[in-house]
Design a protein around this motif. Structure first.
Motif, short mmCIF file in Angstrom:
data_model
loop_
_atom_site.label_atom_id
_atom_site.label_comp_id
_atom_site.label_asym_id
_atom_site.label_seq_id
_atom_site.Cartn_x
_atom_site.Cartn_y
_atom_site.Cartn_z
N LEU A 279 9.89 4.81 8.39
CA LEU A 279 9.55 3.46 7.94
C LEU A 279 9.47 3.39 6.41
O LEU A 279 9.85 2.39 5.82
CB LEU A 279 8.23 3.01 8.57
CG LEU A 279 7.81 1.58 8.32
CD1 LEU A 279 8.86 0.61 8.83
CD2 LEU A 279 6.48 1.29 8.96
N GLY A 280 9.01 4.44 5.76
CA GLY A 280 8.88 4.46 4.30
C GLY A 280 10.21 4.22 3.60
O GLY A 280 10.28 3.48 2.63
N GLY A 281 11.27 4.84 4.10
CA GLY A 281 12.60 4.65 3.52
C GLY A 281 13.08 3.21 3.64
O GLY A 281 13.65 2.65 2.70
N LYS B 9 0.84 -1.20 0.00
CA LYS B 9 0.00 0.00 0.00
C LYS B 9 0.88 1.26 0.00
O LYS B 9 1.90 1.31 0.68
CB LYS B 9 -0.91 0.02 1.22
CG LYS B 9 -2.03 -0.98 1.14
CD LYS B 9 -3.15 -0.76 2.13
CE LYS B 9 -2.73 -0.57 3.56
NZ LYS B 9 -3.88 -0.61 4.49
N LYS B 10 0.46 2.25 -0.77
CA LYS B 10 1.21 3.50 -0.94
C LYS B 10 1.60 4.11 0.40
O LYS B 10 2.71 4.63 0.56
CB LYS B 10 0.37 4.48 -1.77
CG LYS B 10 1.04 5.80 -2.03
CD LYS B 10 0.22 6.67 -2.93
CE LYS B 10 -0.99 7.17 -2.17
NZ LYS B 10 -1.76 8.19 -2.89
N GLU B 11 0.73 4.03 1.38
CA GLU B 11 0.99 4.65 2.68
C GLU B 11 2.24 4.09 3.36
O GLU B 11 2.93 4.79 4.09
CB GLU B 11 -0.22 4.48 3.60
CG GLU B 11 -1.47 5.23 3.15
CD GLU B 11 -2.21 4.58 1.97
OE1 GLU B 11 -3.02 5.27 1.34
OE2 GLU B 11 -1.97 3.39 1.68
N GLY C 196 12.57 -3.02 -1.13
CA GLY C 196 11.90 -3.36 -2.38
C GLY C 196 10.43 -2.99 -2.44
O GLY C 196 9.76 -3.32 -3.41
N GLY C 197 9.91 -2.33 -1.42
CA GLY C 197 8.50 -1.94 -1.44
C GLY C 197 8.22 -0.98 -2.57
O GLY C 197 8.94 -0.01 -2.77
N ILE C 198 7.18 -1.28 -3.34
CA ILE C 198 6.77 -0.41 -4.44
C ILE C 198 5.28 -0.11 -4.25
O ILE C 198 4.48 -1.01 -4.04
CB ILE C 198 7.08 -1.05 -5.81
CG1 ILE C 198 6.81 -0.07 -6.95
CG2 ILE C 198 6.34 -2.34 -6.02
CD1 ILE C 198 7.35 -0.54 -8.29
N ALA C 199 4.97 1.17 -4.29
CA ALA C 199 3.62 1.62 -3.98
C ALA C 199 2.61 1.24 -5.03
O ALA C 199 2.86 1.37 -6.23
CB ALA C 199 3.62 3.14 -3.80
N VAL C 200 1.47 0.76 -4.56
CA VAL C 200 0.31 0.53 -5.42
C VAL C 200 -0.82 1.34 -4.82
O VAL C 200 -1.14 1.22 -3.64
CB VAL C 200 -0.07 -0.97 -5.46
CG1 VAL C 200 -1.34 -1.18 -6.24
CG2 VAL C 200 1.06 -1.78 -6.05
N ASP C 201 -1.39 2.22 -5.63
CA ASP C 201 -2.45 3.11 -5.16
C ASP C 201 -3.79 2.39 -5.31
O ASP C 201 -4.30 2.23 -6.40
CB ASP C 201 -2.45 4.40 -5.96
CG ASP C 201 -3.42 5.43 -5.42
OD1 ASP C 201 -4.12 5.14 -4.43
OD2 ASP C 201 -3.47 6.53 -5.98
#
Length: 190
Positions: A77-79, A68-70, A85-90
């Motif tokens: 935590l986002g960094g 999740k984008k959030e 490898g986290g990639i945002a999906v809206d």
């Protein structure tokens, strides 16, 4: 020589994890495959993520995990999520995850998306089909990432190109995973 995709920090952390745990690599992503859906199976333990992620850092595969984008924009935590490898999906636009993954493949020249089709660490005879439909819709192969706890090996098996016959292709995929021993074998692929 191409530049390394994996940060030096994560490479050496992964090398240490494999050395301490006694694991080795066996099989890598074929260099001619620039886009793929990567299955991670069997998934029976939280250790699977740590070992699989370390393996991909050692293979220098910039594998992505849809999230999740959030989670990718959160302070601090986002960094960390993005570096792993986290990639945002809206999902706010009510679009499907499959459509979101197909769009990600269209937007990039190179992309490996990692999926655990079992969707749980418990034994699951019926896998979620989204990985298959995303690979088929994007025209990319499905790579078979694995952890074999008996042999202490991590790697990538053969590529499966979606034929449109989900059941037949899934049987090929599961036949491969039946040769791999999960951390908890009773929860592995049957």
């Amino acid at each position: 020589m191409a530049a390394r995709k994996t940060s030096t920090f994560w490479y050496y952390i992964s090398k240490a994890i494999f050395w301490v745990a006694g694991w080795k690599l066996n099989g890598v992503v074929p260099p001619n495959i620039k886009k793929s859906m990567m299955i991670a199976a069997p998934h029976t333990s939280n250790w699977d993520f740590i070992l699989a992620r370390a393996a991909f850092f050692l293979m220098d595969v910039d594998v992505k995990l849809t999230i999740k984008k959030e989670w990718t924009t959160a302070p601090v935590l986002g960094g960390l999520v993005r570096s792993l490898g986290g990639i945002a999906v809206d999902r706010s636009k009510n679009n499907s995850l499959v459509d979101g993954m197909i769009q990600l493949f269209k937007e990039r020249d190179e992309l490996v998306i990692l999926i655990t089709p079992e969707g749980t660490r418990a034994y699951q005879p019926r896998w979620r089909k989204g990985f298959y439909h995303a690979a088929e819709g994007a025209g990319v192969p499905i790579l078979l990432g694995f952890l074999d706890y008996k042999k202490k090996e991590a790697g990538v098996g053969p590529a499966v190109y979606p034929s449109g016959n989900y059941e037949a292709d899934l049987e090929k995929i599961k036949a491969f995973y039946r040769t791999k021993t999960a951390r908890f074998p009773e929860k592995g692929v049957r």
